[in-house]
Write an enzyme that holds these catalytic residues in place. Structure first.
Site, mmCIF file in Angstrom:
data_model
loop_
_atom_site.group_PDB
_atom_site.id
_atom_site.type_symbol
_atom_site.label_atom_id
_atom_site.label_comp_id
_atom_site.label_asym_id
_atom_site.label_seq_id
_atom_site.Cartn_x
_atom_site.Cartn_y
_atom_site.Cartn_z
ATOM 1 N N LEU A 151 -15.871 28.809 -24.218
ATOM 2 C CA LEU A 151 -16.612 28.574 -25.305
ATOM 3 C C LEU A 151 -17.147 30.164 -25.795
ATOM 4 O O LEU A 151 -17.333 30.942 -25.281
ATOM 5 C CB LEU A 151 -18.019 27.806 -25.213
ATOM 6 C CG LEU A 151 -17.951 26.575 -24.706
ATOM 7 C CD1 LEU A 151 -19.244 25.824 -24.586
ATOM 8 C CD2 LEU A 151 -17.187 25.493 -25.725
ATOM 9 N N ASP A 152 -17.079 30.190 -27.262
ATOM 10 C CA ASP A 152 -17.770 31.517 -27.730
ATOM 11 C C ASP A 152 -18.994 31.837 -27.268
ATOM 12 O O ASP A 152 -19.877 30.745 -26.893
ATOM 13 C CB ASP A 152 -17.663 31.517 -29.428
ATOM 14 C CG ASP A 152 -16.292 31.360 -29.879
ATOM 15 O OD1 ASP A 152 -15.272 31.831 -29.266
ATOM 16 O OD2 ASP A 152 -16.209 31.028 -31.179
ATOM 17 N N ARG A 153 -19.326 32.955 -27.122
ATOM 18 C CA ARG A 153 -20.568 33.408 -26.642
ATOM 19 C C ARG A 153 -21.787 32.765 -27.374
ATOM 20 O O ARG A 153 -22.832 32.243 -26.653
ATOM 21 C CB ARG A 153 -20.779 35.037 -26.762
ATOM 22 C CG ARG A 153 -22.120 35.467 -26.286
ATOM 23 C CD ARG A 153 -22.186 36.924 -26.319
ATOM 24 N NE ARG A 153 -23.365 37.555 -25.439
ATOM 25 C CZ ARG A 153 -23.652 38.910 -25.335
ATOM 26 N NH1 ARG A 153 -22.567 39.945 -25.831
ATOM 27 N NH2 ARG A 153 -24.556 39.452 -24.900
#
Length: 339
Positions: A151-153
């Site tokens: 997942l993106d940060r």
């Protein structure tokens, strides 16, 4: 001190030898691990090997006697304590702070957590550590812990971690073959057209002059374009047309796919600091009437997959975090209970 022998189990099968040894010889510097491989002191089934040799279940690995000095052990322990209190400053020579995360599902095969926004899933690219490093510190007795997906940060929500190699391979194959349902909630600027349900647009990665990674939509005949398919459903919309809450299902897992697909239609995700409306983002951070939003509104909400061992279909759901729940009520007048 004498050499020891370790029989490779199924969970370790397929790993590179160097990675296997680094886990087996905890506290031994990586430089020393590579030195004993090159010297021939490490053997598999009595034969000499290379660092990139792939080990298989049933292989017998000879480990030479190794020793870490008492001073080195004390230094490592002190470093771990300090970083657990204050956080790691870099990815080199340090320890990630031990941390547990909210658990949505766990058994002997896999772990599903509710990842908070602002936490990277792994270290690298200027990030000292991520979820996976912190989990390994929190549970040092686990022999195997690997990310199934990413997942993106700044994205919150469901993240899967495999506890066995066979589970990792099975789940990653499900993701590759599109046998999972990954559903996100995204708040976008403006009124999303209800008839705009399928986005089938190739994406291409590129780098900015400072080396930062970006993604853009390209034509279907572009040589570097990767097919990306996103399904969109409107869950709620503001009466004044300012925002729409979308249920977004991705059929491919491209980098920044949802963010780029939605902004390509003229509807950036609220709070997105890479592809969003920067003036809107600034205003939302200062909003005083209850509509404050200080990060990107993208949440990995639901995930369906087949359990790698039992074969049962699993459905997980991560509730909206309080900040996104509050903004949803303000922006589109939708209560969390309706989600």
């Amino acid at each position: 001190m004498q050499a020891s022998f370790v029989t490779v189990d199924e969970d370790s099968a397929g790993q590179r030898l160097d990675n296997f040894l680094i886990r087996q010889l905890k506290g031994v510097p990586k430089t020393h691990v590579y030195r004993i491989i090159r010297s021939g002191e490490v053997r598999i089934n009595k034969g000499r090997v290379q660092a990139d040799t792939r080990i298989e279940a049933g292989d017998v690995v000879r480990l030479p006697p190794v020793r870490t000095s008492e001073r080195a052990d004390q230094k490592a322990e002190a470093m771990a304590v300090a970083i657990a209190r204050h956080g790691a400053a870099s990815t080199t020579g340090g320890y990630a702070p031990s941390r547990e995360f909210p658990i949505l599902f766990e058994d002997e095969h896999l772990l599903a957590i509710d990842k908070p926004a602002g936490v990277a899933v792994h270290g690298g690219s200027g990030v000292a550590f991520g979820v996976i490093e912190q989990l390994r510190m929190a549970r040092p007795d686990w022999n195997f812990l690997e990310l199934v997906h990413r997942l993106d940060r700044e994205t919150s929500g469901i993240l899967l971690v495999a506890k066995k190699r066979v589970a990792l391979k099975n789940l990653q194959e499900q993701f590759r073959e599109r046998e999972t349902d990954k559903i996100y909630l995204a708040m976008v600027q403006g009124t999303w057209p209800a008839n705009k349900k399928v986005l089938d647009k190739p994406l291409q990665k590129y780098l900015l002059p400072d080396g930062e990674r970006r993604v853009q939509v390209v034509g279907k005949d572009h040589p570097d374009g990767m097919r990306a398919v996103t399904l969109v459903k409107v869950k709620a919309a503001a009466q004044d047309g300012s925002f729409s809450l979308l249920e977004v299902t991705i059929k491919t897992g491209r980098t920044h796919q949802i963010r780029v697909h939605l902004v390509s239609e003229g509807h950036p995700i609220a709070g997105d600091d890479k592809y969003g409306d920067f003036e809107l983002n600034k205003a939302l951070q200062k909003e005083a009437s209850g509509g404050v939003l200080k990060r990107m509104f993208l949440h990995a909400w639901r995930l369906k997959f087949t359990h790698p061992s039992s074969g049962k279909r699993i459905e997980l759901r991560a509730a909206l975090p309080p900040d996104l729940e509050s903004f949803t009520t303000h922006a589109v007048s939708l209560q969390a209970a309706e989600l």
